[in-house]
Design an enzyme around this catalytic site. Structure first.
Site, PDB file in Angstrom:
ATOM      1  N   ARG A 191      86.231 -15.957  70.056  1.00 36.94           N
ATOM      2  CA  ARG A 191      86.579 -15.656  71.456  1.00 36.94           C
ATOM      3  C   ARG A 191      87.919 -16.271  71.824  1.00 36.94           C
ATOM      4  O   ARG A 191      88.709 -15.667  72.540  1.00 36.94           O
ATOM      5  CB  ARG A 191      85.487 -16.153  72.396  1.00 36.94           C
ATOM      6  CG  ARG A 191      84.256 -15.234  72.413  1.00 36.94           C
ATOM      7  CD  ARG A 191      83.053 -15.934  72.971  1.00 36.94           C
ATOM      8  NE  ARG A 191      83.167 -16.228  74.379  1.00 36.94           N
ATOM      9  CZ  ARG A 191      82.472 -17.175  74.996  1.00 36.94           C
ATOM     10  NH1 ARG A 191      81.618 -17.920  74.320  1.00 36.94           N
ATOM     11  NH2 ARG A 191      82.633 -17.385  76.277  1.00 36.94           N
ATOM     12  N   LYS A 225      86.092 -20.485  85.253  1.00 39.21           N
ATOM     13  CA  LYS A 225      86.324 -19.366  86.170  1.00 39.21           C
ATOM     14  C   LYS A 225      85.052 -18.985  86.917  1.00 39.21           C
ATOM     15  O   LYS A 225      85.060 -18.821  88.126  1.00 39.21           O
ATOM     16  CB  LYS A 225      86.837 -18.127  85.416  1.00 39.21           C
ATOM     17  CG  LYS A 225      88.113 -18.344  84.634  1.00 39.21           C
ATOM     18  CD  LYS A 225      88.611 -17.049  83.987  1.00 39.21           C
ATOM     19  CE  LYS A 225      87.646 -16.431  83.000  1.00 39.21           C
ATOM     20  NZ  LYS A 225      87.479 -17.175  81.739  1.00 39.21           N
ATOM     21  N   ARG A 237      91.454  -8.110  80.852  1.00 35.19           N
ATOM     22  CA  ARG A 237      91.456  -8.992  79.696  1.00 35.19           C
ATOM     23  C   ARG A 237      92.463  -8.534  78.655  1.00 35.19           C
ATOM     24  O   ARG A 237      92.617  -9.204  77.639  1.00 35.19           O
ATOM     25  CB  ARG A 237      90.062  -8.935  79.078  1.00 35.19           C
ATOM     26  CG  ARG A 237      89.386 -10.278  78.883  1.00 35.19           C
ATOM     27  CD  ARG A 237      88.059 -10.001  78.207  1.00 35.19           C
ATOM     28  NE  ARG A 237      87.332 -11.179  77.884  1.00 35.19           N
ATOM     29  CZ  ARG A 237      86.494 -11.797  78.718  1.00 35.19           C
ATOM     30  NH1 ARG A 237      86.318 -11.343  79.937  1.00 35.19           N
ATOM     31  NH2 ARG A 237      85.856 -12.865  78.309  1.00 35.19           N
ATOM     32  N   ARG A 266      77.422 -26.140  77.173  1.00 29.01           N
ATOM     33  CA  ARG A 266      77.115 -25.349  78.373  1.00 29.01           C
ATOM     34  C   ARG A 266      75.736 -24.714  78.268  1.00 29.01           C
ATOM     35  O   ARG A 266      75.362 -24.195  77.225  1.00 29.01           O
ATOM     36  CB  ARG A 266      78.172 -24.248  78.540  1.00 29.01           C
ATOM     37  CG  ARG A 266      77.792 -23.178  79.541  1.00 29.01           C
ATOM     38  CD  ARG A 266      78.966 -22.376  79.980  1.00 29.01           C
ATOM     39  NE  ARG A 266      79.224 -21.217  79.136  1.00 29.01           N
ATOM     40  CZ  ARG A 266      80.146 -20.289  79.433  1.00 29.01           C
ATOM     41  NH1 ARG A 266      80.898 -20.429  80.506  1.00 29.01           N
ATOM     42  NH2 ARG A 266      80.323 -19.265  78.638  1.00 29.01           N
ATOM     43  N   ARG A 283      74.182 -19.743  75.843  1.00 26.76           N
ATOM     44  CA  ARG A 283      74.554 -18.343  75.716  1.00 26.76           C
ATOM     45  C   ARG A 283      74.780 -18.046  74.238  1.00 26.76           C
ATOM     46  O   ARG A 283      75.389 -18.844  73.534  1.00 26.76           O
ATOM     47  CB  ARG A 283      75.844 -18.087  76.502  1.00 26.76           C
ATOM     48  CG  ARG A 283      75.696 -17.034  77.577  1.00 26.76           C
ATOM     49  CD  ARG A 283      76.898 -16.981  78.458  1.00 26.76           C
ATOM     50  NE  ARG A 283      78.057 -16.393  77.799  1.00 26.76           N
ATOM     51  CZ  ARG A 283      79.235 -16.194  78.403  1.00 26.76           C
ATOM     52  NH1 ARG A 283      79.390 -16.561  79.661  1.00 26.76           N
ATOM     53  NH2 ARG A 283      80.238 -15.670  77.749  1.00 26.76           N
TER      54      ARG A 283
HETATM   55  P1  ADP Z   1      83.917 -15.807  78.963  1.00 22.42           P
HETATM   56  O1  ADP Z   1      83.005 -16.993  79.066  1.00 22.42           O
HETATM   57  O2  ADP Z   1      84.464 -15.582  77.592  1.00 22.42           O
HETATM   58  O3  ADP Z   1      84.928 -15.731  80.048  1.00 22.42           O
HETATM   59  P2  ADP Z   1      82.649 -13.382  79.960  1.00 22.42           P
HETATM   60  O4  ADP Z   1      81.318 -13.622  80.532  1.00 22.42           O
HETATM   61  O5  ADP Z   1      83.782 -13.105  80.864  1.00 22.42           O
HETATM   62  O6  ADP Z   1      82.926 -14.607  79.015  1.00 22.42           O
HETATM   63  O7  ADP Z   1      82.579 -12.178  78.893  1.00 22.42           O
HETATM   64  C1  ADP Z   1      81.642 -12.165  77.844  1.00 22.42           C
HETATM   65  C2  ADP Z   1      81.946 -11.027  76.878  1.00 22.42           C
HETATM   66  O8  ADP Z   1      81.896  -9.768  77.544  1.00 22.42           O
HETATM   67  C3  ADP Z   1      83.337 -11.058  76.252  1.00 22.42           C
HETATM   68  O9  ADP Z   1      83.395 -11.916  75.136  1.00 22.42           O
HETATM   69  C4  ADP Z   1      83.557  -9.598  75.889  1.00 22.42           C
HETATM   70  O10 ADP Z   1      82.862  -9.247  74.718  1.00 22.42           O
HETATM   71  C5  ADP Z   1      82.897  -8.863  77.045  1.00 22.42           C
HETATM   72  N1  ADP Z   1      83.850  -8.549  78.142  1.00 22.42           N
HETATM   73  C6  ADP Z   1      83.793  -9.036  79.418  1.00 22.42           C
HETATM   74  N2  ADP Z   1      84.798  -8.560  80.172  1.00 22.42           N
HETATM   75  C7  ADP Z   1      85.522  -7.744  79.354  1.00 22.42           C
HETATM   76  C8  ADP Z   1      86.695  -6.958  79.525  1.00 22.42           C
HETATM   77  N3  ADP Z   1      87.360  -6.930  80.703  1.00 22.42           N
HETATM   78  N4  ADP Z   1      87.155  -6.259  78.468  1.00 22.42           N
HETATM   79  C9  ADP Z   1      86.532  -6.284  77.279  1.00 22.42           C
HETATM   80  N5  ADP Z   1      85.423  -6.995  77.047  1.00 22.42           N
HETATM   81  C10 ADP Z   1      84.910  -7.726  78.059  1.00 22.42           C
END
Ligand code: ADP
Ligand code: ZN
Length: 210
Positions: A162, A10, A85, A122, A151
Site C-alpha cells: 500500500r 485521515k 488516489r 491499529r 483490518r
Molecule cells: P487507507 O487506510 O489505505 O487510506 P482506504 O480505506 O482509503 O485505506 O482504502 C482501502 C483500499 O480501498 C485501498 O487500498 C484500495 O484498494 C481501495 N480504494 C479506496 N479508494 C480508492 C480509490 N479512490 N481508487 C482506487 N482504489 C481505492
C-alpha cells in the site's frame, strides 16, 4: 478532500470534521469494504484488490464517487477521504465539481516509518468500520459496541504494498494540487488534538484568502 498516506489519520480526522461541519464523510475505502462485506457484485469484483493493497480501476471509482456526490446530503459540501488516489481520478474530480465552491485539499503528512508502526497496532470495528482510538484499550467499538479487529490489509506484507502504491500513484497528486491557493499541509505525526488544531488553523487561513 483529505490527501495522505494510509494510516496518516485521515479517517479519524474526517470523523471529527464531519461532526464539526455537518457535511458527509465520504470514504471510498469504507464504501468498498462495505460492499465486500455485503457481497454485492461490486464487492465481489474488488475483494481481491483490497486484500492485496492495489487500486481499484479509475473509471469504476469515478463512477461510484459521481453517484455519491449527487445525493442530497452533498448539496452543501462533502469531505472526500481516499478519493482521488491517482492523477486521472483527480482530473475526473475537477470535472465532477465544476460550478461548486473551490476544492480544498488538506494533505495529512506522515513519514513511512510511523505509518508502518501505526497500522501494525491499529484496530477497527468489524461492524461499523470505525477506527478505535489509539490510546484507549477498549475491547469493543465506542460507537456501536461491535468487536474490534485488525483490518485485513493492515498486515505488514500488505502495508508495504500500500505504501509503494501510495508513493507511485497518489503522492504525485501533491504536485498536481500544491500550487492552488486552497492547498494546505498539516503534520499528521502528532496527537489527534494537535492535528485537529492545525487543520482548523489551515482552513481559517484558506478562508481568509477567498
Ligand atoms: P487507507 O487506510 O489505505 O487510506 P482506504 O480505506 O482509503 O485505506 O482504502 C482501502 C483500499 O480501498 C485501498 O487500498 C484500495 O484498494 C481501495 N480504494 C479506496 N479508494 C480508492 C480509490 N479512490 N481508487 C482506487 N482504489 C481505492
Ligand atoms: Zn462500530
Amino acid at each position: 478532500m483529505l490527501l495522505g498516506p494510509p494510516g496518516a489519520g485521515k479517517g479519524t480526522q474526517a470523523t471529527h470534521l464531519q461532526r464539526q461541519w455537518g457535511i458527509p464523510h465520504i470514504s471510498t475505502g469504507a464504501m468498498l469494504r462495505d460492499a465486500v462485506k455485503r457481497r454485492t457484485p461490486l464487492g465481489l469484483e474488488v475483494e481481491a484488490i483490497l486484500a492485496s493493497g492495489g487500486l481499484v480501476d479509475d473509471g469504476l471509482m469515478t463512477g461510484i464517487v459521481r453517484e455519491r456526490l449527487q445525493e442530497t446530503d452533498c448539496r452543501n459540501g462533502f469531505l472526500l477521504d481516499g478519493f482521488p488516489r491517482t492523477v486521472p481520478q483527480a482530473h475526473a474530480l475537477d470535472r465532477l465539481i465544476v460550478g461548486r465552491s473551490p476544492l480544498v485539499i488538506l494533505e495529512v503528512a506522515c513519514p513511512d516509518e510511523d505509518i508502518v508502526r501505526r497500522l501494525a497496532s491499529r484496530v477497527v470495528c468489524s461492524e461499523c468500520g470505525r477506527n478505535a482510538p489509539e490510546e484507549v484499550e477498549h475491547p469493543t467499538c465506542h460507537d456501536c459496541g461491535g468487536p474490534l479487529v485488525q483490518r485485513q490489509d493492515d498486515k505488514a506484507s500488505v502495508v508495504r504494498n500500500r505504501l509503494q502504491v501510495y508513493h507511485e500513484q497518489t503522492a504525485p497528486l501533491i504536485e498536481y494540487y500544491e500550487a492552488r491557493p486552497t492547498f494546505c499541509r498539516v503534520n499528521g505525526n502528532q496527537l489527534f488534538d494537535a492535528v485537529a488544531r492545525d487543520i482548523t488553523g489551515a482552513l481559517a487561513r484558506i478562508r481568509r484568502g477567498w
